[in-house]
Scaffold this active site. Structure first.
Site, PDB file in Angstrom:
ATOM      1  CB  ALA A  19      -1.072  -0.197   1.102  1.00 18.36           C
ATOM      2  N   GLY A  23       4.566   8.735   0.653  1.00 15.47           N
ATOM      3  CA  GLY A  23       5.272   9.301   1.128  1.00 15.47           C
ATOM      4  C   GLY A  23       6.646   8.760   1.674  1.00 15.47           C
ATOM      5  CG  ASP A  25       6.434   6.323   7.186  1.00 22.48           C
ATOM      6  OD1 ASP A  25       8.234   6.857   7.402  1.00 22.48           O
ATOM      7  OD2 ASP A  25       5.744   6.854   7.813  1.00 22.48           O
ATOM      8  CB  CYS A 113      -9.267   5.492   6.634  1.00 24.48           C
ATOM      9  SG  CYS A 113      -8.577   5.437   4.976  1.00 24.48           S
ATOM     10  CB  CYS A 209      -5.638  12.389   4.434  1.00 23.27           C
ATOM     11  SG  CYS A 209      -7.175  11.194   4.398  1.00 23.27           S
TER      12      CYS A 209
END
Length: 368
Positions: A19, A23, A25, A113, A209
Site C-alpha cells: 500500500a 510518503g 514510510d 479508514c 488527510c
C-alpha cells in the site's frame, strides 16, 4: 538493510502487494520488499479528485502523493496501480466523521479508514492478485507465535500507530505485514536517502488527510450544512452562561473558544447534548472519568478482563484498567475521554483489542 516479510516460502516466486501512499514510510516498505526478490506490486488509492487534491500538500492520497508513489515505483522497478476509491472513502469515512461530529461525538477517522478502505478493500484486492501478503508503512509490529501472529506497539514509541489498528481482525493480521515496526523514523529516512528515493526528504503528514488545515468544523459544515445550529452554553446546573454557533465547533475537554468571562475558574467542555444543542461546561476536575461503556469490541488476543492498560487517545499513555465485558474501568481517574473515541487495550506492548466509547461515567459520580 533487508526486511523479513515472513512469507513462509522463498521470496523468489512470491508476490507482495504494498500500500503506497506516496510518503517516505510506504515508499521504503516497497523498496525493502523489492530487495527480497519477490514480485512487488504497489497500489495507491485515489481518495480525492486529483485536480483539487493536488493543492493539499500536507494531505495523504492527494494528487501529489499519487505522483510521488508512481515515481518511487519507477525508481525501484515495480508495477504500480492507482484505484479510484473517492466515493467509497466519502461514504465510509468522511460522511461518518461528519455525522459523528454532528452528534456531539469525537470521531477517529483514521481507524474507520483502516477498517474499511485499507484493510478490507485493499486487502481483498491483494488476495485477488494471489499475493502472499499486503505490506504497509504503519509503525506497529507483527510478532509471529505458535498460536498465530500478535500485534504489538512499535519499537519507537514516538511513532507507534497501534491505537489506529485495534479493529484489525485476526484473519487480516495473518495476511498483513508491517516491516517498519522495529525501526526508528530516523533510520527509515536514512534508508530512503541511501537508495535515493525521490521522497526521502518529503515531510510527514501531520493532519487528518481530508482536514489538512485542522479546521474540522469547516469540513462538517460542508458535508452536513444542516448540522450547524446555534445553542446555549450552560453550566452543570443548567444555568445559561453564553451562546455558541454550533456543536461542531466543540469537543469534550476543550477550553478555548468558549468566550465566557467572569468565572471563578477556567471552564472546559464536559459534554455535548445534540438533542438540545447545548454545550455543558464545568471545571477541569469534572472531566475526570472513572469508567466508559464500550461497543463494537474487537479482540485480537484473548478476551482478557484484568491486568490491562488502556489508551483513549493516540498520544496518551496506556492507563491501568480492567474490563467487565461492557465497561472499561480505570484504576485512577482518566481525563480527555469522550464518546466516539476508541479505547485500545494492551497487555504490555501487545494489542489485545479495543472498542468504541459510547458513554462515560464521571469519577465524582462513580461509587463502585
Amino acid at each position: 538493510m533487508d526486511a523479513d516479510f515472513q512469507l513462509g516460502r522463498p521470496a523468489r516466486g512470491a508476490r507482495i502487494v504494498v500500500a503506497m501512499s506516496g510518503g517516505v514510510d510506504s515508499s521504503v516498505v516497497a523498496a525493502l520488499a523489492a530487495r527480497t526478490g519477490a514480485e512487488v506490486i504497489g497500489v495507491t488509492l485515489q481518495l480525492y479528485d486529483q485536480g483539487v487534491a493536488v493543492e493539499r500538500a500536507k494531505s495523504c492520497c492527494a494528487g501529489r502523493d499519487i505522483h510521488d508513489a508512481r515515481a518511487v515505483a519507477e525508481r525501484i522497478g515495480i508495477a504500480h496501480h492507482v484505484f479510484d476509491y473517492e466515493s467509497r472513502f466519502r461514504t465510509s469515512v468522511i460522511d461518518r466523521f461528519a455525522d459523528d461530529y454532528a452528534r456531539g461525538r469525537t470521531p477517529v477517522p483514521c481507524i474507520s479508514c483502516n477498517q474499511g478502505v485499507k484493510f478490507t478493500d485493499l486487502l481483498r484486492f491483494a488476495r485477488d492478485l494471489g499475493a502472499d501478503c499486503l505490506a504497509t508503512g504503519h509503525y506497529v509490529r507483527r510478532v509471529a507465535t505458535t498460536d498465530g501472529p500478535q500485534l504489538h506497539r512499535a519499537a519507537d514509541p514516538a511513532r507507534d500507530q497501534s491505537y489506529f489498528l485495534f479493529a484489525t481482525t485476526r484473519e487480516q493480521l495473518e495476511f498483513l505485514r508491517f516491516p517498519l515496526g522495529h525501526l526508528p523514523k530516523d533510520r527509515v529516512r536514512d534508508i530512503a536517502r541511501e537508495i535515493r528515493l525521490p521522497v526521502a526528504a518529503k515531510p510527514d503528514s501531520q493532519d487528518i488527510c481530508f482536514v489538512p488545515d485542522g479546521d474540522y468544523a469547516r469540513v462538517v459544515e460542508k458535508v452536513r450544512p444542516d448540522a450547524v445550529r446555534p445553542g446555549e452554553i450552560v453550566d452543570r446546573a443548567g444555568k445559561v452562561l453564553g451562546r455558541h454557533r454550533g456543536l461542531i465547533h466543540f469537543t469534550v475537554g476543550q477550553r478555548r473558544g468558549l468566550e465566557i468571562g467572569g468565572q471563578p475558574e477556567p471552564l472546559y467542555v464536559l459534554r455535548l447534548e445534540p438533542e438540545s444543542q447545548r454545550v455543558v461546561v464545568g471545571p477541569k476536575r469534572a472531566l475526570a472519568v472513572r469508567a466508559a461503556r464500550l461497543s463494537g469490541v474487537n479482540w485480537l488476543g484473548e478476551d482478557q478482563r484484568e491486568g490491562l492498560a488502556a489508551k483513549v487517545r493516540s498520544l496518551a499513555r496506556p492507563a491501568p484498567a480492567r474490563f467487565d465485558g461492557e465497561r472499561l474501568l480505570f484504576e485512577s481517574p482518566e481525563y480527555g475521554v469522550a464518546p466516539g473515541q476508541a479505547a485500545v487495550l494492551y497487555e504490555g506492548t501487545r494489542v489485545l483489542g479495543g472498542g468504541w466509547i459510547e458513554e462515560t461515567v464521571a469519577a465524582e459520580l462513580e461509587t463502585a
